[in-house]
Every structure is written in C-alpha cells, then in structure tokens.
Design a protein around this motif. Sequence first.
Motif, PDB file in Angstrom:
ATOM      1  N   ALA A  37      -4.529  -3.233  -2.351  1.00  0.00           N
ATOM      2  CA  ALA A  37      -5.943  -3.175  -1.969  1.00  0.00           C
ATOM      3  C   ALA A  37      -6.307  -4.279  -0.988  1.00  0.00           C
ATOM      4  O   ALA A  37      -7.172  -4.103  -0.125  1.00  0.00           O
ATOM      5  CB  ALA A  37      -6.821  -3.260  -3.216  1.00  0.00           C
ATOM      6  N   LYS A  72       0.842  -1.208   0.000  1.00  0.00           N
ATOM      7  CA  LYS A  72       0.000   0.000   0.000  1.00  0.00           C
ATOM      8  C   LYS A  72       0.876   1.257   0.000  1.00  0.00           C
ATOM      9  O   LYS A  72       0.644   2.191  -0.781  1.00  0.00           O
ATOM     10  CB  LYS A  72      -0.919  -0.003   1.217  1.00  0.00           C
ATOM     11  CG  LYS A  72      -1.906   1.172   1.281  1.00  0.00           C
ATOM     12  CD  LYS A  72      -2.863   1.002   2.464  1.00  0.00           C
ATOM     13  CE  LYS A  72      -3.907   2.119   2.501  1.00  0.00           C
ATOM     14  NZ  LYS A  72      -3.299   3.421   2.850  1.00  0.00           N
ATOM     15  N   ARG A  87      -1.300  -2.790  -7.445  1.00  0.00           N
ATOM     16  CA  ARG A  87      -2.471  -2.116  -6.858  1.00  0.00           C
ATOM     17  C   ARG A  87      -3.406  -3.126  -6.208  1.00  0.00           C
ATOM     18  O   ARG A  87      -3.987  -2.873  -5.146  1.00  0.00           O
ATOM     19  CB  ARG A  87      -3.221  -1.331  -7.937  1.00  0.00           C
ATOM     20  CG  ARG A  87      -2.489  -0.084  -8.420  1.00  0.00           C
ATOM     21  CD  ARG A  87      -3.431   0.799  -9.238  1.00  0.00           C
ATOM     22  NE  ARG A  87      -2.730   1.918  -9.850  1.00  0.00           N
ATOM     23  CZ  ARG A  87      -2.398   3.030  -9.209  1.00  0.00           C
ATOM     24  NH1 ARG A  87      -2.681   3.162  -7.919  1.00  0.00           N
ATOM     25  NH2 ARG A  87      -1.764   4.006  -9.844  1.00  0.00           N
ATOM     26  N   ASP A  88      -3.545  -4.292  -6.838  1.00  0.00           N
ATOM     27  CA  ASP A  88      -4.423  -5.319  -6.278  1.00  0.00           C
ATOM     28  C   ASP A  88      -3.874  -5.848  -4.954  1.00  0.00           C
ATOM     29  O   ASP A  88      -4.623  -6.035  -3.985  1.00  0.00           O
ATOM     30  CB  ASP A  88      -4.576  -6.467  -7.289  1.00  0.00           C
ATOM     31  CG  ASP A  88      -5.562  -7.521  -6.811  1.00  0.00           C
ATOM     32  OD1 ASP A  88      -6.747  -7.179  -6.634  1.00  0.00           O
ATOM     33  OD2 ASP A  88      -5.140  -8.673  -6.611  1.00  0.00           O
ATOM     34  N   PRO A 120       2.333   2.428 -11.054  1.00  0.00           N
ATOM     35  CA  PRO A 120       2.199   1.097 -10.436  1.00  0.00           C
ATOM     36  C   PRO A 120       1.503   0.121 -11.375  1.00  0.00           C
ATOM     37  O   PRO A 120       0.646   0.507 -12.173  1.00  0.00           O
ATOM     38  CB  PRO A 120       1.344   1.363  -9.196  1.00  0.00           C
ATOM     39  CG  PRO A 120       1.472   2.818  -8.937  1.00  0.00           C
ATOM     40  CD  PRO A 120       1.647   3.463 -10.273  1.00  0.00           C
ATOM     41  N   ASP A 147       2.581   6.575  -6.968  1.00  0.00           N
ATOM     42  CA  ASP A 147       1.588   7.527  -7.500  1.00  0.00           C
ATOM     43  C   ASP A 147       2.089   8.971  -7.367  1.00  0.00           C
ATOM     44  O   ASP A 147       1.900   9.796  -8.269  1.00  0.00           O
ATOM     45  CB  ASP A 147       0.254   7.367  -6.765  1.00  0.00           C
ATOM     46  CG  ASP A 147      -0.542   6.159  -7.245  1.00  0.00           C
ATOM     47  OD1 ASP A 147      -0.299   5.711  -8.390  1.00  0.00           O
ATOM     48  OD2 ASP A 147      -1.407   5.674  -6.496  1.00  0.00           O
ATOM     49  N   VAL A 180       2.633   1.715  -3.424  1.00  0.00           N
ATOM     50  CA  VAL A 180       1.743   2.286  -4.438  1.00  0.00           C
ATOM     51  C   VAL A 180       1.560   3.786  -4.214  1.00  0.00           C
ATOM     52  O   VAL A 180       1.585   4.581  -5.166  1.00  0.00           O
ATOM     53  CB  VAL A 180       0.389   1.557  -4.443  1.00  0.00           C
ATOM     54  CG1 VAL A 180      -0.650   2.341  -5.256  1.00  0.00           C
ATOM     55  CG2 VAL A 180       0.554   0.147  -5.006  1.00  0.00           C
ATOM     56  N   GLU A 181       1.396   4.190  -2.972  1.00  0.00           N
ATOM     57  CA  GLU A 181       1.221   5.619  -2.671  1.00  0.00           C
ATOM     58  C   GLU A 181       2.453   6.422  -3.093  1.00  0.00           C
ATOM     59  O   GLU A 181       2.337   7.512  -3.668  1.00  0.00           O
ATOM     60  CB  GLU A 181       0.951   5.798  -1.177  1.00  0.00           C
ATOM     61  CG  GLU A 181      -0.426   5.296  -0.742  1.00  0.00           C
ATOM     62  CD  GLU A 181      -0.586   5.302   0.776  1.00  0.00           C
ATOM     63  OE1 GLU A 181       0.417   5.540   1.484  1.00  0.00           O
ATOM     64  OE2 GLU A 181      -1.711   5.056   1.256  1.00  0.00           O
TER      65      GLU A 181
END
Length: 728
Positions: free
Chosen positions: A714, A686, A710-711, A705, A693, A689-690
């Motif tokens: 999540a 997580k 991303r999956d 990403p 981005d 990804v942040e």
Amino acid sequence: MTQTIRFDVDADGIATLTIDCPDQSMNVIGAQFLADLEAAIDRISAEDAIKGAVIASGKDSGFMAGMDLKAMEGMLLPPPGKSLDMATLFTRVFELNRVLRRLETCGKPVACAIEGICVGGGFELALACHRRVVGDNPKTQLGLPEILVGLFPGGGGSQRMPRITGVQTALMYMLQGKLFAPAEGAALKLIDEVVPAGTALEAAKTWVKANPAAFAQPWDIKGYKVPGGGSAMHPGFAQTFMGAVPMMQKEAQRNMNAPIALLSAIYEGLQLPMDRALRIESKYFAKVIAQPQSRNMVRTLFVNKQAAERGARRPADVAPSPTKKLAMLGAGMMGAGIATVSAQAGIEVVLLDRDMTSAEKGKAHVEAELQKRVSRGKMTADKMAEILARVTPVTDAADLAGCDFVIEAVFEDPAVKAEITQRVEKVLGADTIFGSNTSTLPITGLAKAWSKQENFIGVHFFSPVEKMPLVEIILGENTGATAIAKALDFVRQIKKTPIVVNDSRGFYTSRCFSTYVSEGAQMVAEGVNPALIENVGKQLGMPVGPLAVGDEVSIELAHKITVATKKALGDAYKATAADNVIEKMVVELGRLGRKNGKGYYEYPADGSAKFLWPGLSEHFPRAAQQPSAAQVRERLLYRQLIECARCYEEGVLTAPEDGDIGAIFGWGFAPWTGGPFSHMDTVGTKAVVETLDRLVLDYGDRFTPTAQLRDLAAHGTGFYSAAKKAAA
C-alpha cells in the motif's frame, strides 16, 4: 605517497608501488585507488630514471581482493530516484579497463609480486602486468570468482585470461568462479614464476632489472594467436562455444544474466584487437550491473554474508569466548560432521554416544572425511593425524568434564533430548552454554531441561555439515546475550555463516524449506505430472526438484514431523492434501525416501541413475488438464515467498538480510534472486500481493498475504527500505 599507493624508486631505477588501502582489512579497488594508480602510471611513463615497476601489497592479508563491492553501486550507479543513463554507466564501468590498459601500455616493464590472496579485480590487475610472480603459500588463492556473486570479470579478465591460457580453460574457470593455487596457476600459464613465500618482491625486481624492454603484452605483438584458437572460423573455438552454451544453460537455467554476458564478451572480444575488446567487455558489464539481479546477489552473497560472518548479530558488550573443548552429544551423521569441522578448527572434541561402537563410528566418519582431503592433496597425513587426535569418543557423561560448550545432536524427541541435557548439566553445571542442534523442535521448550535457560540456545546445522555453509542460531524466549555470543563465536571459529532467528516450530529455514517440498506433494495429490514438477523446480533455480529433495530428507521424517505438529497444535493444525500423500507413501506403501531405496523415486540396487517411481500415477492419478510450466513455477516460488514473509511478520526473522542469507545458504533458494526478500522487493510488493491474492483464489489460503506485506504494498515500499527506515 598517495592515499592508497606508496611509490618508491630504488637505485636501479625500479619503482615499487606498494598498495595499502587505509581502513580496509584487505586491499580493494575503489575510486581513490584508480586515481592513485593512474598517477603512478603517469610517473612511470614520464620519468626517464624509472626503468620499470613492481606492484606489491603492504598488507599481510594478501595482495588484493578486487573491486570494493560494498562501494561499487555508489561508484557506478546513480543515487536512488535518479534515472539510469547507460552511456554514463558505460563510462564509469570502463574506467577500470582504461586505467589497466594504460598500465600494460605504459612503455616500461611492470611486474606483479603476489603474496597471499589475489582474486577478482586484484587478479585482473595482475593480468595487466607483464609478469606475475607469486610467493608459494598453501593459503594463497588466485582467480576470477565474480560469477559467484552475479557479476563477471569486468577489468579485462574476460579478455586477457583466454588470450593467455586458451578459451576452453578460461571459460571453465570463469564460469565456475574457480580459484586455484600458485602451482596450478603456473601450469595454466597465468603465473610466470612461483618462488618461496616472502620472496616475490625481490624476484619481481630481478626480472624487471633483467628485462628492460619486456613491456609489450603478447596480444599487442604482431602475429599473436589465441592458444587453441580465437577466431569464429577456428574449429576449436567454434566447438568450445558449441559445448559451453548448452552447459551454461543447463547450470543457470536461463535465470542468470552474468554467464550469458561473459560468454558474449569473450566470443565477441576475441575477434577484435584488445582496445576494442575491452570496450566490448565493459558494454556487457554495464548491462549486467544495470539489472537488479547483480545488485541483489552482491548484497546477499557478499556484503551481508561477510557482515554476518564478522558478527553483525553478536552482542557487542560480551567479551570474546572462543570454544576450546566441545562436548558433542550424539555421534551420528550430524554429530560426527560437527565434530569434523570443530576439530579442523583446532577445537578439542569429546564425542559422546550411548555405546562405544556408536561413538567410534562417529570418529571413523571424521577420519573418512579427513582422508578425502588427504587423497585430494589438500591436507598432509601428519595434519590429518593431528586433527583426528583432537576427537575423543566416550560413553560416560562424566568424561565431558572441562568442556566449555555443548552441542546436542541426539534423536529428535523432546524426552530423549531432555534426559541427556539434564545428565550433562550434572557434570558441567548450568553456567556452561548448551546448544541444541534440533531442526524443528522449539528451543524454549527444550530449554526447560537446563536450569539456567538463559544459557540454552539453538545451533541448527545443515547436512552434510562439512559442505553446508550455514548455521541457524535460534533464540529461545529466555536465551541470554552470553549464549548468543558464545554460539556466534563458535560459528566463526569453524568458518560457517550464521543467521540469528527467534524461536518457532521449524524456526525459519526448516519451516520455509518444507513449503517447497509440501507444494510438490500437493501437486502430486492434484494429479500434476511428477516430471513436470521436478523439471520446473530445477528450472526455478532450486538445487533439485521438490520430490527429489523430499526423498533425500526422508518422507518418513516429514510424516513424523507432521504427526508431532498435529499433536502439538491440535485443532489449530490445518491439514492439506500433501499430508495425505506423505501418509500414504509412508504408512500404506512403505516408501520412506532414499533411506530405504524407494520414495517418489526408485533407486536401483545396481547403483544406476534414480528415476521417478512409475507407481505414482497409479496411486495418484494424473489430471486430464495439466498446468503450464509457468503455473507450476509460480506456485513453487510463491509458496516459499509467503512463508518467508510470515516468518518476518511473526518476528521469527528480525532482518531481511538474515532471511535472504538463510534461504540461499540453508535450503538452496534460487541464488539468482538474491534471496526471497530481495526478490519480493525487486518484483515489487504490490505485484507480489496481487499474485498471492490470485493464487489464494486458485489454490487456497496457504498463499494469503500477510498484513505486513499488504501494508508495504500500500505504501509502495519494500522489505529492505522499510527495515532501513525503521533502523534510522
């Protein structure tokens, strides 16, 4: 007899403790061994008939490899999801020290009879004995290499070794994880007696029989002093640490936990009696093992590396197929390097090049490499002659008859490779396995020149071959199981570490490694200070900065690869500012890299130290606002991470283990992370990804990403846990 130790007492009252851990190729320290050792110590102490003891191994593989690192996490840490209690962890960590301390204070003399490998916890066991006797064998290795996998000696090694050989020497060996031979160990006073191979047990028994009262360690005798000084007030001791701390920081760049803990344990422990010192060591060891860094490094650098070397990716239903006679096509640096390691492994090598001068030059490289080993005392002249005789330089493909494996390392041009491939097939036939040592060209395309594409495979070595441990095995779309098995058997023969990947332009290692170099060039285009780029690259834990490695690999090569990739991809190719920097350096400025003595760096003709080319600021003007070191570090790190993630999503990689091994051993990705996938799991997908981005907004789409990443983010999971779940 217990499960791991056979206990026998002879007529002289000497007990022999023969270690033989079941279902293990090498003796290791686990929970059962510690329980069995303590039971044996109870008998030695309690039975008056026992006058002393000798500890030996029942395995031909050696004495002991140390802690069972595969089981260590389960022994010491709580199950996943359970909270970590440091007091409990300390108690578990201290168990090894507690038992070994009982051994050296059992009231009877205990000798250690070492035949073969004795490292890590095995050597710490030996240090806790009152005498160490070693059989003289050139293959025997001794020492404490734990630092190399993110740990440090946690079974008393950090306290006993400096008390025997002195702090400065002990630090040098432990901080480098340096192993040593029996004679060197004797010179260091870490070994008491070196005897002919196979006689250590009898020599150890003889000593115990002759020295019934020699059951006190030097540090337990009043008046003992550490050689060279062990007090904080001793000038020699203070001077040693004044040098050791900055040297360690230079090497580890503040990224590694274990070296800092080791220095702390030694410094504090030597001020105290041994019982207190061992608790200090265990305190720091518990702190290290509680952090994910050590677990990541152990998993990648030891557990997964060993699994790869033992054939984790090898097709199980294919019979072993060791290489007896290798056809080595191309006698340049790569071909000659492959010839060297192959001949050393006992393989006959036919070294083919376009003319005899080139082929002989390749054999001369083999001779020069072997001569280095002779000059260092690691090889005899007779052995060198024997190995060199296995290499035959030739110019006619017909001389390859009888070879059972082919490796091609000619010029990186599809047409050149196709011509030699077809020529060799006419001699050896399409049933022979053919391996191409390309670094970027897709294997599926190259395989079209071999009539049986299932027998064509990529075998990507790294330069210099003699030193680099990794071999990247690349599967084309039609590569078959027989070719995979043959390639992996060959890699095992030459004692390298393999990873297996699927076909792609640049495969895994070259593709991801290039992002580190190109991000450095991108920053040059943006006007970032080159010194900042280079220093931060090294501080990240990479071997050298991105510009330096760009020079070493050759800026010209990077330009050729860019041109070829543009041609192959056409409109799909996405140009970057880094491409412009590379093109200008090569085409306009003629700065090709180290190969012509000028690249991002200047290479003085007198051999003095290289330095960044001052002209960079003229051709790529400095930006008025420079980024922080943290911003540069983030870009260099995350540009590699996202490319690794793309390779996994695309199926170039099929396991995060291969990704981590390939990154560290292939292009020197920061070892303290345990590899890119371990690092992303540790940071948290997580958070990864942040960060990506944010980098997309600041620097462009190359940081985007993947959907897979991303999956994972999540669902709050990581690469390793997802792979484990998928395999279940």
